[in-house]
Design a protein around this motif. Structure first.
Motif, PDB file in Angstrom:
ATOM      1  N   SER A  12      39.341  39.947  41.431  1.00 26.15           N
ATOM      2  CA  SER A  12      38.854  39.457  40.204  1.00 26.15           C
ATOM      3  C   SER A  12      38.568  40.435  39.240  1.00 26.15           C
ATOM      4  O   SER A  12      39.090  40.491  38.100  1.00 26.15           O
ATOM      5  CB  SER A  12      37.435  38.485  40.074  1.00 26.15           C
ATOM      6  OG  SER A  12      37.880  37.332  41.150  1.00 26.15           O
ATOM      7  N   ALA A  13      37.731  41.445  39.481  1.00 25.95           N
ATOM      8  CA  ALA A  13      37.419  42.713  38.598  1.00 25.95           C
ATOM      9  C   ALA A  13      38.659  43.717  38.719  1.00 25.95           C
ATOM     10  O   ALA A  13      38.969  44.014  37.701  1.00 25.95           O
ATOM     11  CB  ALA A  13      36.183  43.525  39.293  1.00 25.95           C
ATOM     12  N   GLU A  33      45.413  47.445  46.423  1.00 22.16           N
ATOM     13  CA  GLU A  33      44.932  45.902  47.042  1.00 22.16           C
ATOM     14  C   GLU A  33      45.294  45.611  48.634  1.00 22.16           C
ATOM     15  O   GLU A  33      46.741  45.802  48.718  1.00 22.16           O
ATOM     16  CB  GLU A  33      45.460  44.741  46.084  1.00 22.16           C
ATOM     17  CG  GLU A  33      45.386  43.456  46.625  1.00 22.16           C
ATOM     18  CD  GLU A  33      43.931  42.897  47.189  1.00 22.16           C
ATOM     19  OE1 GLU A  33      42.925  43.401  46.326  1.00 22.16           O
ATOM     20  OE2 GLU A  33      43.679  42.391  48.302  1.00 22.16           O
ATOM     21  N   GLY A  93      38.830  36.696  44.511  1.00 21.72           N
ATOM     22  CA  GLY A  93      38.295  35.340  44.428  1.00 21.72           C
ATOM     23  C   GLY A  93      39.016  34.417  43.361  1.00 21.72           C
ATOM     24  O   GLY A  93      39.033  33.362  43.570  1.00 21.72           O
ATOM     25  N   ASN A  97      39.487  30.767  44.543  1.00 16.10           N
ATOM     26  CA  ASN A  97      38.131  29.978  44.215  1.00 16.10           C
ATOM     27  C   ASN A  97      38.254  28.686  43.759  1.00 16.10           C
ATOM     28  O   ASN A  97      39.187  28.296  43.506  1.00 16.10           O
ATOM     29  CB  ASN A  97      37.298  30.951  43.643  1.00 16.10           C
ATOM     30  CG  ASN A  97      37.698  31.241  42.082  1.00 16.10           C
ATOM     31  OD1 ASN A  97      38.308  30.338  41.597  1.00 16.10           O
ATOM     32  ND2 ASN A  97      37.020  31.999  41.421  1.00 16.10           N
ATOM     33  N   MET A 100      35.614  27.103  38.917  1.00 14.03           N
ATOM     34  CA  MET A 100      34.664  26.918  37.871  1.00 14.03           C
ATOM     35  C   MET A 100      34.275  28.378  37.126  1.00 14.03           C
ATOM     36  O   MET A 100      34.356  29.171  37.473  1.00 14.03           O
ATOM     37  CB  MET A 100      33.317  26.510  38.542  1.00 14.03           C
ATOM     38  CG  MET A 100      33.326  25.277  39.688  1.00 14.03           C
ATOM     39  SD  MET A 100      34.087  23.879  38.982  1.00 14.03           S
ATOM     40  CE  MET A 100      32.877  23.261  38.062  1.00 14.03           C
ATOM     41  N   ALA A 228      42.448  50.664  51.622  1.00 14.93           N
ATOM     42  CA  ALA A 228      41.508  51.834  51.483  1.00 14.93           C
ATOM     43  C   ALA A 228      40.758  51.751  52.790  1.00 14.93           C
ATOM     44  O   ALA A 228      39.789  51.146  52.826  1.00 14.93           O
ATOM     45  CB  ALA A 228      40.901  51.814  50.019  1.00 14.93           C
ATOM     46  N   ALA A 535      31.323  42.645  41.607  1.00 16.15           N
ATOM     47  CA  ALA A 535      30.087  41.599  41.901  1.00 16.15           C
ATOM     48  C   ALA A 535      28.840  42.392  42.451  1.00 16.15           C
ATOM     49  O   ALA A 535      27.585  42.004  42.447  1.00 16.15           O
ATOM     50  CB  ALA A 535      30.636  40.529  42.749  1.00 16.15           C
ATOM     51  N   ASN A 545      28.356  30.356  38.997  1.00 16.27           N
ATOM     52  CA  ASN A 545      29.307  30.581  39.767  1.00 16.27           C
ATOM     53  C   ASN A 545      29.841  31.924  39.397  1.00 16.27           C
ATOM     54  O   ASN A 545      29.478  32.580  38.050  1.00 16.27           O
ATOM     55  CB  ASN A 545      30.494  30.002  39.915  1.00 16.27           C
ATOM     56  CG  ASN A 545      30.174  28.546  39.988  1.00 16.27           C
ATOM     57  OD1 ASN A 545      29.413  27.853  39.246  1.00 16.27           O
ATOM     58  ND2 ASN A 545      30.780  27.810  40.980  1.00 16.27           N
ATOM     59  N   THR A 546      30.162  33.056  40.300  1.00 13.01           N
ATOM     60  CA  THR A 546      30.055  34.487  40.065  1.00 13.01           C
ATOM     61  C   THR A 546      31.352  35.026  39.446  1.00 13.01           C
ATOM     62  O   THR A 546      31.472  36.183  39.094  1.00 13.01           O
ATOM     63  CB  THR A 546      29.553  35.120  41.162  1.00 13.01           C
ATOM     64  OG1 THR A 546      30.179  34.746  42.286  1.00 13.01           O
ATOM     65  CG2 THR A 546      28.198  35.158  41.248  1.00 13.01           C
ATOM     66  N   ASN A 547      32.437  34.208  39.406  1.00 15.43           N
ATOM     67  CA  ASN A 547      33.461  34.710  38.633  1.00 15.43           C
ATOM     68  C   ASN A 547      33.578  35.264  37.488  1.00 15.43           C
ATOM     69  O   ASN A 547      33.838  36.330  36.996  1.00 15.43           O
ATOM     70  CB  ASN A 547      34.606  34.003  38.932  1.00 15.43           C
ATOM     71  CG  ASN A 547      36.216  34.498  38.796  1.00 15.43           C
ATOM     72  OD1 ASN A 547      36.279  35.585  39.697  1.00 15.43           O
ATOM     73  ND2 ASN A 547      37.151  33.892  38.135  1.00 15.43           N
TER      74      ASN A 547
HETATM   75  C1  LIG Z   1      36.177  30.122  48.369  1.00 16.00           C
HETATM   76  C2  LIG Z   1      35.522  30.707  47.170  1.00 16.00           C
HETATM   77  C3  LIG Z   1      35.267  29.892  46.275  1.00 16.00           C
HETATM   78  C4  LIG Z   1      34.699  30.299  44.936  1.00 16.00           C
HETATM   79  N1  LIG Z   1      34.550  29.586  43.775  1.00 16.00           N
HETATM   80  C5  LIG Z   1      34.143  30.285  42.751  1.00 16.00           C
HETATM   81  C6  LIG Z   1      34.129  29.215  41.466  1.00 16.00           C
HETATM   82  O1  LIG Z   1      34.488  28.130  41.663  1.00 16.00           O
HETATM   83  N2  LIG Z   1      33.857  29.842  40.327  1.00 16.00           N
HETATM   84  C7  LIG Z   1      33.138  31.030  40.193  1.00 16.00           C
HETATM   85  O2  LIG Z   1      32.837  31.661  39.308  1.00 16.00           O
HETATM   86  N3  LIG Z   1      33.229  31.784  41.495  1.00 16.00           N
HETATM   87  C8  LIG Z   1      33.666  31.415  42.497  1.00 16.00           C
HETATM   88  N4  LIG Z   1      33.604  32.373  43.724  1.00 16.00           N
HETATM   89  C9  LIG Z   1      33.257  33.481  43.604  1.00 16.00           C
HETATM   90  C10 LIG Z   1      34.108  34.490  42.822  1.00 16.00           C
HETATM   91  O3  LIG Z   1      35.413  34.158  43.059  1.00 16.00           O
HETATM   92  C11 LIG Z   1      33.864  36.058  43.032  1.00 16.00           C
HETATM   93  O4  LIG Z   1      32.559  36.064  42.769  1.00 16.00           O
HETATM   94  C12 LIG Z   1      34.736  37.045  42.502  1.00 16.00           C
HETATM   95  O5  LIG Z   1      35.866  36.683  42.892  1.00 16.00           O
HETATM   96  C13 LIG Z   1      34.000  38.304  42.918  1.00 16.00           C
HETATM   97  O6  LIG Z   1      35.043  39.277  42.258  1.00 16.00           O
HETATM   98  P1  LIG Z   1      35.330  40.810  42.890  1.00 16.00           P
HETATM   99  O7  LIG Z   1      36.304  41.286  41.948  1.00 16.00           O
HETATM  100  O8  LIG Z   1      33.781  41.453  42.864  1.00 16.00           O
HETATM  101  O9  LIG Z   1      35.478  40.437  44.353  1.00 16.00           O
HETATM  102  P2  LIG Z   1      36.977  39.931  45.000  1.00 16.00           P
HETATM  103  O10 LIG Z   1      37.554  38.970  43.926  1.00 16.00           O
HETATM  104  O11 LIG Z   1      36.799  39.295  46.210  1.00 16.00           O
HETATM  105  O12 LIG Z   1      38.052  41.029  44.983  1.00 16.00           O
HETATM  106  C14 LIG Z   1      37.994  42.051  46.157  1.00 16.00           C
HETATM  107  C15 LIG Z   1      39.289  42.703  46.221  1.00 16.00           C
HETATM  108  O13 LIG Z   1      39.143  43.724  47.023  1.00 16.00           O
HETATM  109  C16 LIG Z   1      40.184  43.650  47.932  1.00 16.00           C
HETATM  110  N5  LIG Z   1      39.781  44.913  49.000  1.00 16.00           N
HETATM  111  C17 LIG Z   1      38.650  44.939  49.694  1.00 16.00           C
HETATM  112  N6  LIG Z   1      38.373  45.779  50.500  1.00 16.00           N
HETATM  113  C18 LIG Z   1      39.750  46.454  50.341  1.00 16.00           C
HETATM  114  C19 LIG Z   1      39.954  47.738  50.883  1.00 16.00           C
HETATM  115  N7  LIG Z   1      39.354  48.468  51.799  1.00 16.00           N
HETATM  116  N8  LIG Z   1      41.271  48.287  50.491  1.00 16.00           N
HETATM  117  C20 LIG Z   1      42.055  47.535  49.589  1.00 16.00           C
HETATM  118  N9  LIG Z   1      41.649  46.269  49.032  1.00 16.00           N
HETATM  119  C21 LIG Z   1      40.273  45.959  49.427  1.00 16.00           C
HETATM  120  C22 LIG Z   1      40.264  42.363  48.591  1.00 16.00           C
HETATM  121  O14 LIG Z   1      41.495  41.973  49.373  1.00 16.00           O
HETATM  122  C23 LIG Z   1      40.055  41.729  47.205  1.00 16.00           C
HETATM  123  O15 LIG Z   1      41.252  41.136  46.779  1.00 16.00           O
HETATM  124  C24 LIG Z   1      34.398  31.609  44.890  1.00 16.00           C
HETATM  125  C25 LIG Z   1      34.737  32.785  45.870  1.00 16.00           C
HETATM  126  C26 LIG Z   1      35.143  32.095  46.818  1.00 16.00           C
HETATM  127  C27 LIG Z   1      35.489  32.869  48.015  1.00 16.00           C
END
Ligand SMILES: Cc1cc2nc3c(=O)[nH]c(=O)nc-3n(C[C@H](O)[C@H](O)[C@H](O)COP(=O)(O)OP(=O)(O)OC[C@H]3O[C@@H](n4cnc5c(N)ncnc54)[C@H](O)[C@@H]3O)c2cc1C
Length: 566
Positions: A12-13, A33, A93, A97, A100, A228, A535, A545-547
């Motif tokens: 997401s980020a 990724e 995510g 996800n 929401m 990574a 996050a 919800n944290t997205n």
């Molecule tokens: C099943 C589910 C349902 C959800 N429902 C909702 C919702 O309805 N609404 C909402 O707001 N939030 C929801 N969330 C939460 C929301 O999606 C997350 O808060 C958000 O995606 C977090 O973003 P992020 O960028 O921090 O991490 P992520 O989106 O998890 O991204 C991390 C990325 O880094 C990659 N990565 C990790 N380690 C490595 C590595 N070593 N090397 C290369 N790549 C790597 C992963 O593969 C992943 O793609 C849900 C999450 C899930 C899993």
């Protein structure tokens, strides 16, 4: 390979970071990724779908070895970790996800600032939330109209008879139906705000931000299927990362600046593996300590959850199997001393899964939206293929247990209210246990088994309650739980689950705060050239919800990096 800015994790980020930082044509960006690519014209059907209940169960989209400890243990038994789904796909995510799209309360962001994340108050964050969205239903000072993410509310034609009736019943019970979940922060029930585009499809950040035009930028390289494994340093300056491509071939990418977007589980894991974290723990694993930071992996937060469900009579079921299922939400205040307004949340779900039993089950999925318990994660091996130990310590703060128990009681009252006559049948407690997760895995065998069970339950007539208690809840009845406080405590402790909202493990704070990991600009404290922008940096969990909060974080930290703040 050599670049200016290396982004590790395209979730997401990460996709937001890549899109925003590559706007500067003089800056070379590489985005790494671990998961597969998602692009316009090449997106798996279950990811594209508005009904999200298959995407996160597909093992091709998640980190399959990741498990976590949630709540307590059964008497005389140790605590057992459960599978914990986290995205491994471009878009993270946002690609798997539940769609929401909400932001939490203004007080959540003012709290971030009070905890040391200077400049992250609501007044500063709101314009970014507005700029991210194109709200199709509401305008005015709280909404945006031309951002990359289209938001809309579930319409009259889409809402299921069950969800509609729960809202009306709650309204009659003193929880008014309100128009806008992203409006003024107040209690009530709301049609859910979802990130669904004008074609009725999901918009992962890998599409909404990494548009075909953005991907054509000559200064942006996207490497999917690359993991990574460790960060590289010269002294305390980050100078690159070691990455592993499919087939185990390892190479390094040199960079002037590194930004972690690997999410709240894997961003701290990468720091720990690279020698940034609690010195004692690192030394015990034989990892040379680069920077002793106690906070890495601490402050792990989630929204602890429990559900009350009902078998749906045929007329109350979802009419369109492709429809989004989390159609409305109920926000209320527990009133418990020391907790803020709107600290409790229930998703009102038209169905509980993709299969036949799921289609016949409606539920109130409660979670503590301002949870107090804090957990941790730590490395158990230097091997990058080994996931960290993740312990949410859910309900370790008594206030979370008290609120979740009260929620289950309230859920039972609402679903058993005479106002629900005709749209509910047997009411029973539910949660996302390992057994339920196993049953929910998509596949022909599970579809067949669930089909047979659904047929049996439909035809069971007066025996349905007994059958549900025997097969679905395995002997636990709602009556027993609401009349026996000890039984309720045991049930909630054992069955508490999460909501897939891990956060806080590299939290922002002031440099003299021993548990802070990043500065309010996202820069990792104690080293140079390294940022976290996902996050992980949340100082406390928002009532959301944290997205959307995570995307807002990425937008802001990308801005800080682009503008050269130190
Ligand atoms: C099943 C589910 C349902 C959800 N429902 C909702 C919702 O309805 N609404 C909402 O707001 N939030 C929801 N969330 C939460 C929301 O999606 C997350 O808060 C958000 O995606 C977090 O973003 P992020 O960028 O921090 O991490 P992520 O989106 O998890 O991204 C991390 C990325 O880094 C990659 N990565 C990790 N380690 C490595 C590595 N070593 N090397 C290369 N790549 C790597 C992963 O593969 C992943 O793609 C849900 C999450 C899930 C899993």
């Amino acid at each position: 390979m050599n670049t200016d800015t290396l982004i590790l994790g395209g979730g997401s980020a990460g996709c937001v970071l890549a899109a925003r930082l590559s706007e500067d044509p003089h800056r070379e960006i590489v985005l790494v990724e671990a998961g597969r690519n998602v692009s316009v014209g090449d997106i798996p059907a279950e990811v594209q779908a508005r009904y999200p209940g298959r995407a996160y169960l597909d093992r091709a989209n998640i980190w399959c070895r990741l498990t976590a400890l949630m709540g307590g243990a059964a008497r005389n038994a140790g605590r057992r970790p459960r599978r914990y789904e986290q995205a491994r796909i471009l878009g993270g995510g946002s690609a798997i996800n539940a769609l929401m799209a909400n932001r939490g309360a203004p007080g959540d962001y003012d709290e971030w600032e009070a905890l040391g994340a200077e400049g992250w108050n609501w007044e500063a964050c709101l314009p970014v939330f507005r700029a991210m969205e194109a709200d199709r239903d509401f305008g005015g000072p709280l909404h945006g109209s031309d951002g990359p993410l289209v938001l809309r509310r579930i319409g009259d034609a889409q809402i299921s008879p069950f969800v509609d009736r729960v809202m009306r019943t709650l309204d009659r019970r003193g929880h008014p139906i309100r128009p806008d979940q992203n409006g003024i922060w107040e209690d009530g029930t709301f049609r859910g705000v979802v990130a669904v585009d004008d074609r009725g499809e999901r918009q992962p950040t890998s599409l909404a931000y990494l548009t075909p035009e953005v991907r054509r930028r000559p200064n942006l390289t996207i490497l999917t299927g690359h993991v990574a494994t460790r960060l590289l340093f010269e002294g305390t300056r980050a100078i690159g990362a070691e990455v592993e491509a499919a087939g185990n071939e390892r190479h390094t990418i040199d960079a002037r600046q590194i930004v972690l977007g690997a999410g709240a589980i894997h961003s701290p894991t990468l720091l720990l593996r690279s020698g940034i974290g609690p010195a004692g723990e690192l030394r015990a694993l034989g990892i040379p300590v680069l920077c002793d930071r106690r906070g890495v992996g601490r402050n792990l937060m989630e929204h602890p959850s429990i559900a009350v469900a009902t078998w749906l009579p045929p007329g109350a079921r979802e009419r369109n199997p492709g429809e989004h299922h989390e159609q409305a939400i109920w926000r209320y205040s527990s009133g418990l001393s020391g907790t803020p307004a709107g600290d409790m949340h229930a998703a009102i779900l038209s169905r509980a899964g993709w299969h036949s039993v799921g289609l016949r089950t409606g539920s109130l999925f409660f979670w503590v939206n301002k949870s107090c318990s804090r957990g941790f994660l730590r490395l158990v091996s230097r091997d990058p293929a080994v996931e960290p130990e993740v312990d949410f310590r859910m309900l370790s703060d008594e206030r979370d247990l008290t609120r979740l128990k009260a929620a289950l009681r309230m859920g039972a009252e609402v679903l058993l209210d005479p106002g629900m006559d005709g749209v509910r049948d047997v009411v029973f407690p539910a949660s996302y246990t390992p057994r339920v997760a196993g049953i929910a895995a998509p596949g022909a065998w599970n579809a067949m088994q669930r089909g047979a069970l659904a047929g049996l339950l439909d035809g069971a007539g007066p025996l349905r309650a007994a059958l549900i208690h025997a097969v679905v809840t395995q002997g636990i009845t709602l009556r027993e739980l609401v009349s026996d406080d000890d039984a309720l405590t045991e049930f909630v402790r054992l069955n508490v689950g999460g909501t897939w909202h891990p956060s806080g493990t590299c939290r922002m704070g002031q440099a003299d705060d021993p548990l802070a990991v990043t500065s309010p600009l996202g820069a990792v404290l104690g080293v140079e050239g390294l940022y976290v922008a996902d996050a992980s940096v949340m100082p406390s969990i928002p009532r959301a919800n944290t997205n959307m909060p995570t995307i807002m974080i990425a937008e802001r930290i990308a801005g800080f990096i682009r503008d050269g703040h130190r």
